[in-house]
Design a protein around this motif. Structure first.
Motif, short mmCIF file in Angstrom:
data_model
loop_
_atom_site.label_atom_id
_atom_site.label_comp_id
_atom_site.label_asym_id
_atom_site.label_seq_id
_atom_site.Cartn_x
_atom_site.Cartn_y
_atom_site.Cartn_z
N THR A 108 0.81 -1.23 0.00
CA THR A 108 0.00 0.00 0.00
C THR A 108 0.83 1.28 0.00
OG1 THR A 108 -0.14 -0.07 2.43
CG2 THR A 108 -1.91 -1.14 1.19
N ALA A 109 2.13 1.20 0.34
CA ALA A 109 2.96 2.40 0.43
C ALA A 109 3.16 3.02 -0.95
CB ALA A 109 4.31 2.05 1.05
N THR A 110 3.13 4.35 -1.01
CA THR A 110 3.13 5.05 -2.29
C THR A 110 4.27 6.05 -2.41
OG1 THR A 110 1.85 6.49 -3.76
CG2 THR A 110 1.54 6.81 -1.40
N THR A 111 4.69 6.29 -3.66
CA THR A 111 5.69 7.32 -3.96
C THR A 111 5.03 8.63 -4.41
OG1 THR A 111 5.84 6.46 -6.23
CG2 THR A 111 7.45 5.65 -4.64
N PHE A 112 3.74 8.77 -4.22
CA PHE A 112 3.02 9.95 -4.68
C PHE A 112 3.65 11.24 -4.14
CE2 PHE A 112 -0.51 12.91 -5.20
CZ PHE A 112 -1.11 12.49 -6.39
N GLY A 113 4.05 11.22 -2.87
CA GLY A 113 4.63 12.42 -2.26
C GLY A 113 5.93 12.84 -2.90
N THR A 114 6.72 11.87 -3.37
CA THR A 114 7.96 12.22 -4.07
C THR A 114 7.63 12.97 -5.36
OG1 THR A 114 9.17 10.33 -3.15
CG2 THR A 114 10.00 11.27 -5.21
N ALA A 137 10.14 3.47 1.51
CA ALA A 137 9.22 2.51 2.13
C ALA A 137 8.39 1.79 1.08
CB ALA A 137 8.28 3.25 3.08
N THR A 138 8.68 2.03 -0.19
CA THR A 138 7.75 1.70 -1.26
C THR A 138 8.25 0.59 -2.18
OG1 THR A 138 8.76 3.46 -2.57
CG2 THR A 138 6.80 4.03 -1.29
N ASN A 139 7.30 0.02 -2.93
CA ASN A 139 7.61 -1.00 -3.93
C ASN A 139 6.59 -0.87 -5.07
OD1 ASN A 139 9.53 -3.66 -3.68
ND2 ASN A 139 7.83 -4.02 -5.08
N ASP A 140 6.30 0.37 -5.44
CA ASP A 140 5.22 0.61 -6.42
C ASP A 140 5.74 0.95 -7.81
OD1 ASP A 140 6.13 3.22 -6.17
OD2 ASP A 140 4.16 4.10 -5.76
N GLY A 141 7.04 0.72 -8.06
CA GLY A 141 7.59 0.97 -9.38
C GLY A 141 7.62 2.44 -9.78
N GLY A 142 7.39 3.33 -8.81
CA GLY A 142 7.34 4.76 -9.10
C GLY A 142 6.01 5.22 -9.65
N LEU A 168 -0.54 -2.79 -8.74
CA LEU A 168 0.08 -2.72 -10.06
C LEU A 168 -0.50 -3.72 -11.06
CD1 LEU A 168 3.86 -2.19 -9.16
CD2 LEU A 168 2.04 -0.49 -9.40
N HIS A 169 -1.01 -4.83 -10.56
CA HIS A 169 -1.58 -5.84 -11.47
C HIS A 169 -2.83 -5.33 -12.17
CE1 HIS A 169 -4.11 -6.35 -7.93
NE2 HIS A 169 -4.98 -6.99 -8.70
N GLY A 251 12.43 0.32 -4.76
CA GLY A 251 11.14 -0.29 -5.06
C GLY A 251 10.70 -0.11 -6.49
N GLY A 252 11.66 0.09 -7.40
CA GLY A 252 11.35 0.20 -8.82
C GLY A 252 11.24 1.62 -9.33
N ILE A 253 11.40 2.62 -8.46
CA ILE A 253 11.34 4.00 -8.94
C ILE A 253 12.51 4.30 -9.86
CG2 ILE A 253 12.65 5.23 -7.14
CD1 ILE A 253 10.37 7.29 -7.10
#
Length: 385
Positions: A108-114, A137-142, A168-169, A251-253
């Motif tokens: 659920t952790a997001t890179t939106f804030g970045t 903290a993320t693994n959302d691929g950016g 992501l799926h 986390g893929g970013i």
């Protein structure tokens, strides 16, 4: 006598700046008139922004962004002393240290804030960026970052996919028409020590997922989801991230930057060395003192003390490392201009006590190192007051 002080942080106890000041105090105890240059350094993780802002006389800008759990937090980006270069530390907006251990969940952790930090800096007119992407903290691929910058990442129903690596799926389509056009007017230097691919046993999910709270079952889901994300990216851009070195960073970013940004990836410590002008400040120095919490044979693989020691070695300047603890096979470090490695632990002591007393222990160790190193050197008088 000129001594350059360039430590990393001692994680959990003192920042790099605090470590440098403690070492400085120890040297002054023995050599009050010594010339000292303080250049706190980092490897692209937490503290990188603070160190570069400090060493270049820059400033920080506070921004309210979406934290890794989707809640508003206060984050910062830095502006270096040239007033043209913006440094963004991913950990400030999407970092692991922003959440408690029990709350860690890369599904659920997001890179939106970045992405929001980047957008705000673009709004302020900056086009030259340094991105320090350690400590996420993320693994959302950016994906969250890309969404914050206007990219439409949609499911089969045409709705925006949700936050986190667990969503992501659901990705069916990427639309680039609203992606912030200013991105391609800019350049992004990505500071990272990670060259892991996006997926597989050495990929983002398997290697870094567990420290972010992923169970074995979650790691498998995250890896499958990043594979799907990589497939979609390849269809849209023609860029295959799956096995690409560095695509698995943070986390893929790292892959998101490689696919959608005009970017270059470099070893984090090299980026810090460049912007802090370490080589220039080393000229004429008699000794370089660096350090970090743990030093062992892995330090030779691009960690901060190794990076600064290599820079000093090119100028024929010896390096001493001061460490919280010393691990195995440090003899491998001596071929890089490092003449000694010293632990700050000077008596039987618990870890908690050592971390509380790190500043004092650094000061004491630095004094003894310098008294020993400069003993009987021509023209050097040790203070006996």
């Amino acid at each position: 006598m000129k001594i350059v002080i360039a430590p990393d942080s001692f994680k959990g106890s003192v920042t790099a700046i605090e470590a440098a000041l403690s070492i400085k105090r120890g040297i002054k105890n023995a050599f009050p008139n010594a010339e000292m240059k303080l250049i706190p350094v980092a490897d692209g993780g937490e503290g990188t922004m603070e160190n570069l802002v400090s060493s270049t006389n820059g400033h920080k800008v506070a921004v309210t962004v979406t934290g890794p759990l989707g809640k508003p937090i206060e984050a910062f980006f830095g502006v270096l002393g040239d007033n043209e270069t913006c440094i963004i530390e991913m950990a400030s907006a999407s970092g692991l240290d922003l959440i408690s251990r029990s709350e860690r969940n890369p599904l659920t952790a997001t890179t939106f804030g970045t992405g929001e930090l980047i957008k705000r800096a673009l709004d302020e007119g900056y086009r030259n960026f340094v991105l320090a992407i350690g400590g996420s903290a993320t693994n959302d691929g950016g994906v969250g970052m890309l969404q914050a910058l206007g990219m439409k990442i949609l499911d089969k129903s045409g709705n925006e996919v949700g936050f986190g690596g667990g969503a992501l799926h659901q990705i069916h389509e990427i639309r680039l028409d609203q992606f912030d056009k200013r991105i391609h007017e800019s350049h992004f230097l990505i500071a990272s020590d990670v060259d892991n691919p996006l997926i597989g046993e050495k990929g983002a999910s398997h290697v870094f997922g567990p420290q972010k709270g992923a169970t074995d079952e979650m790691v498998q889901v995250l890896d499958e989801n990043l594979t799907h994300w990589g497939n979609v990216v390849e269809q849209v851009t023609g860029i295959r991230l799956h096995e690409r070195p560095g695509a698995g960073a943070a986390g893929g970013i790292g892959g998101a930057f490689q696919a959608f940004f005009p970017s270059t990836m470099k070893r984090g410590v090299d980026v810090v060395i460049h912007y802090s002008k370490l080589e220039e400040n080393l000229k004429g120095a008699d000794l370089l003192i660096t350090g970090e919490g743990q030093v062992d044979f892995q330090t030779a693989y691009g960690k901060t003390p190794m990076g600064v020691a290599q820079t000093a070695s090119k100028l024929g300047i010896p390096t001493v490392i001061i460490a919280g603890s010393i691990g195995e096979r440090i003899e491998s470090l001596y071929q890089y201009g490092i003449i000694g490695v010293f632990s700050i632990i000077n008596r039987p002591i618990s870890l908690d006590e050592a971390m509380r007393e790190t500043k004092k222990l650094l000061e004491q160790t630095a004094e003894q190192v310098c008294r020993t190193y400069f003993f009987n050197k021509e023209g050097v008088i040790v203070n006996e007051d």
